[in-house]
Design an enzyme around this catalytic site. Structure first.
Site, PDB file in Angstrom:
ATOM      1  N   GLY A  24       1.970  60.584  79.146  1.00  0.00           N
ATOM      2  CA  GLY A  24       0.829  61.490  79.197  1.00  0.00           C
ATOM      3  C   GLY A  24       0.065  61.312  80.493  1.00  0.00           C
ATOM      4  N   SER A  25      -1.175  61.710  80.479  1.00  0.00           N
ATOM      5  CA  SER A  25      -1.987  61.650  81.691  1.00  0.00           C
ATOM      6  C   SER A  25      -2.350  60.216  82.021  1.00  0.00           C
ATOM      7  CB  SER A  25      -3.259  62.479  81.510  1.00  0.00           C
ATOM      8  OG  SER A  25      -4.132  61.843  80.594  1.00  0.00           O
ATOM      9  N   GLU A  73       4.382  56.120  81.059  1.00  0.00           N
ATOM     10  CA  GLU A  73       4.867  57.116  82.023  1.00  0.00           C
ATOM     11  C   GLU A  73       3.750  58.121  82.183  1.00  0.00           C
ATOM     12  OE1 GLU A  73       5.695  60.156  83.620  1.00  0.00           O
ATOM     13  OE2 GLU A  73       7.228  60.711  82.162  1.00  0.00           O
ATOM     14  N   LEU A  74       3.108  58.096  83.361  1.00  0.00           N
ATOM     15  CA  LEU A  74       1.845  58.805  83.525  1.00  0.00           C
ATOM     16  C   LEU A  74       1.962  59.939  84.538  1.00  0.00           C
ATOM     17  CD1 LEU A  74      -0.335  55.560  83.466  1.00  0.00           C
ATOM     18  CD2 LEU A  74       0.380  56.979  81.539  1.00  0.00           C
ATOM     19  N   LYS A  96       4.275  59.737  67.065  1.00  0.00           N
ATOM     20  CA  LYS A  96       3.060  60.557  67.046  1.00  0.00           C
ATOM     21  C   LYS A  96       3.232  61.649  68.110  1.00  0.00           C
ATOM     22  CE  LYS A  96      -1.259  61.985  67.217  1.00  0.00           C
ATOM     23  NZ  LYS A  96      -1.001  62.998  68.278  1.00  0.00           N
ATOM     24  N   PRO A  97       3.621  62.879  67.696  1.00  0.00           N
ATOM     25  CA  PRO A  97       3.827  63.944  68.678  1.00  0.00           C
ATOM     26  C   PRO A  97       2.506  64.557  69.125  1.00  0.00           C
ATOM     27  CG  PRO A  97       4.240  64.792  66.482  1.00  0.00           C
ATOM     28  CD  PRO A  97       3.923  63.327  66.320  1.00  0.00           C
ATOM     29  N   TRP A 106       3.334  67.169  75.348  1.00  0.00           N
ATOM     30  CA  TRP A 106       3.728  68.510  74.939  1.00  0.00           C
ATOM     31  C   TRP A 106       4.614  69.208  75.959  1.00  0.00           C
ATOM     32  CZ3 TRP A 106       1.890  71.216  78.973  1.00  0.00           C
ATOM     33  CH2 TRP A 106       0.700  70.805  79.571  1.00  0.00           C
ATOM     34  N   ASN A 107       4.735  68.671  77.172  1.00  0.00           N
ATOM     35  CA  ASN A 107       5.486  69.414  78.200  1.00  0.00           C
ATOM     36  C   ASN A 107       6.993  69.337  78.007  1.00  0.00           C
ATOM     37  OD1 ASN A 107       5.214  66.637  78.968  1.00  0.00           O
ATOM     38  ND2 ASN A 107       5.868  67.162  81.042  1.00  0.00           N
ATOM     39  N   SER A 155      -0.297  67.248  69.562  1.00  0.00           N
ATOM     40  CA  SER A 155      -0.776  68.207  68.561  1.00  0.00           C
ATOM     41  C   SER A 155      -0.353  69.637  68.869  1.00  0.00           C
ATOM     42  CB  SER A 155      -2.300  68.128  68.459  1.00  0.00           C
ATOM     43  OG  SER A 155      -2.710  66.854  68.028  1.00  0.00           O
ATOM     44  N   CYS A 166       5.922  66.044  85.107  1.00  0.00           N
ATOM     45  CA  CYS A 166       5.263  64.950  85.822  1.00  0.00           C
ATOM     46  C   CYS A 166       5.916  64.701  87.174  1.00  0.00           C
ATOM     47  CB  CYS A 166       5.288  63.682  84.981  1.00  0.00           C
ATOM     48  SG  CYS A 166       6.929  63.215  84.400  1.00  0.00           S
ATOM     49  N   GLU A 214      -3.191  65.937  90.411  1.00  0.00           N
ATOM     50  CA  GLU A 214      -2.059  66.558  89.740  1.00  0.00           C
ATOM     51  C   GLU A 214      -2.436  67.961  89.263  1.00  0.00           C
ATOM     52  OE1 GLU A 214       1.339  65.121  86.609  1.00  0.00           O
ATOM     53  OE2 GLU A 214      -0.734  64.584  86.152  1.00  0.00           O
TER      54      GLU A 214
END
Length: 521
Positions: free
Chosen positions: A223-224, A245-246, A172-173, A148-149, A175, A279, A376
């Protein structure tokens, strides 16, 4: 400002997904999520569409995707407005960090894909009567699970590259930001891209894992680190290739010979761009003690000048945080740091009034054992720390489970490169921050627990294909080979003599060795 949400059509029959403006809390629109069965049907449609798409020459696929670049350029104002509404960031930030990079990435790859994906010759050093090459073919159906960022630039770069490579794409975006993905589908419609070739599949978080289990051919996840490990576990069990990509806890080193005005400006932008929800944010600063106080004063001055607020109502430099739970994490990290002895020089608390705001915050007197330094933050927090040498800065920068980006500021290029080569990060920038994500020709990759594989770059495009190795003859092959049956001691001795001639210490006469290896009497 008013924006139409006509592009939000009934997507599925699953649970509602409500999109909010994080700067106000107002509802923007409600989207119907997909059920598992609807996602399965989408996958089947994608497989069928991909076969036709993959049969097209690379140049033709690139030509059709190029239309998306034209449509996006024409309609970029409304896309930036939607990003501002759903993602809370200022209009200029939406343009320069989300939309412009995708316009440029599309131009880059549509103009170069045919060359990048052409058959790659592999010169053979020994068996000269044959030749090899790599033939790049599409993987099939890609699944993109996006965050979402940066709800536009992160997934749509992968969408564009995936399509050019010949794949179908299921998206899949997150939510929290489904509207931006659905707007992209509308732009793809206008560009003439088959609706089954790129499908947006809104749904709750677990839906992404369910789609992987259904059997896609490649997964792109951003994501995380915690969620990425779970996604990677499914991919590993299913033997599905993926890119991850975390998270990051990116350090920035300032040497005593650095340009402090340059460093201060980059630090503030790198820490507070997108409200710190990056990130690759500057999340730790290690400044040499000789210049620490002067640098800190400049950073505090610049941070105090930042304007925070609703970008729809006024010109601001920092907008809202998208996820209320992430705001809670930021607040908790600051409170714990202060309890452990840290000093808040700027900010340190939630913004007043409606919306999900946290003030841009600069912390001093922090230590390595504090959560604000170890974990983080993903918010507008900036810990500043002293170091006494380059060696100390390098050691403390590398003392992290993460390794996405790192930054070095020095007026001495040799010194900066020496430091950069010793940092454990997928990308190290010298005298700049963040912007390499907007360079499509450079790889975006993480070390350690910041990710696996890469996105962007020529190799990133090739990774979206399967590299088939083909080996063929240069001259017609005789009906025999010295390596085939029947075996004999005589042939063993000849092959062994050739091996000794080629590879033994002080070996010479390689040509004669080859002749003896293949001579038959």
């Amino acid at each position: 400002m008013s924006i139409s949400f006509d592009f939000v059509r009934n997507q599925g029959s699953g649970k509602d997904i409500t999109s909010y403006n994080p700067a106000t809390g107002d509802v923007l629109a409600t989207v119907k999520g997909f059920t598992s069965e609807e996602a399965r049907q989408a996958l089947l449609r994608a497989r069928k569409a991909q076969k036709t798409w993959a049969a097209l020459p690379v140049a033709e696929r690139a030509r059709r995707v190029k239309n998306f670049q034209y449509v996006l350029t024409e309609r970029m104002d409304e896309v930036c407005e939607l990003i501002m509404l759903e993602n809370g960031k200022p209009m200029q930030e939406a343009l320069e960090t989300e939309v412009l990079p995708i316009i440029d990435l599309t131009a880059y790859f549509t103009g170069r894909a045919e060359k990048i994906l052409k058959d790659q010759k592999i010169p053979l050093h020994l068996i000269k009567y044959r030749r090899s090459f790599i033939n790049y073919r599409p993987r099939g159906v890609m699944l993109i699970i996006s965050p979402w960022n940066f709800p536009f630039t992160i997934p749509i770069g992968a969408v564009v590259m995936g399509l050019i490579a010949g794949n179908a794409v299921l998206h899949k975006p997150a939510s929290l930001t489904p509207l931006i993905a659905l707007k992209t589908r509308e732009l793809m419609d206008e560009a003439g891209i088959d609706p089954d070739l790129y499908q947006v599949i809104p749904g709750a978080g677990p839906l992404g894992s369910e789609i992987i289990e259904m059997g896609v051919d490649y997964v792109n996840f951003t994501g995380s680190t915690a969620v990425g490990k779970k996604v990677a576990e499914i991919c590993g069990r299913k033997l599905i290739p993926s890119s991850m990509e975390l998270g990051g806890k990116d350090p920035l080193i300032v040497t005593q010979d650095a340009d402090l005005d340059l460093a201060a400006g980059a630090i503030v932008w790198g820490a507070f761009c997108n409200a710190g929800q990056v990130c690759a944010s500057v999340e730790r600063v290690y400044a040499h003690t000789a210049i620490y106080d002067a640098l800190l004063a400049k950073v505090v001055e610049r941070t105090k000048a930042l304007r925070m607020g609703n970008p729809v109502q006024a010109e601001v430099d920092m907008g809202a945080m998208v996820d209320i739970h992430q705001l809670d994490i930021v607040e908790k990290q600051v409170q714990e740091a202060v309890e452990q002895g840290a000093t808040v020089l700027v900010g340190g608390k939630r913004g007043e009034g409606p919306g999900q705001f946290f003030e841009p915050t600069v912390l001093a007197d922090v230590t390595e054992d504090m959560e604000v330094v170890k974990e983080e933050s993903f918010g507008p927090l900036l810990p500043m720390m002293r170091v006494s040498s380059d060696e100390e800065a390098i050691e403390r920068s590398n003392n992290s489970i993460y390794g996405l980006n790192a930054y070095v500021f020095s007026s001495d290029p040799s010194r900066a490169r020496f430091i950069a080569r010793r940092l454990d990060a997928g990308t190290v920038m010298i005298n700049e921050v963040l912007i390499t994500h907007a360079c499509p020709e450079t790889p975006w990759q993480g070390a350690k627990q910041s990710g696996t594989s890469k996105v962007h770059s020529d190799q990133g495009l090739r990774d979206l294909c399967f590299p088939y190795h083909i080996n063929e003859e240069i001259v017609p092959q005789p009906s025999w080979s010295p390596f085939w049956q029947p075996y004999s001691r005589k042939m063993y001795d000849r092959i062994a003599a050739g091996v000794r001639t080629l590879y033994a210490k002080g070996a010479g006469g390689k040509l004669e060795g080859l002749k003896s290896m293949f001579r038959i009497k």
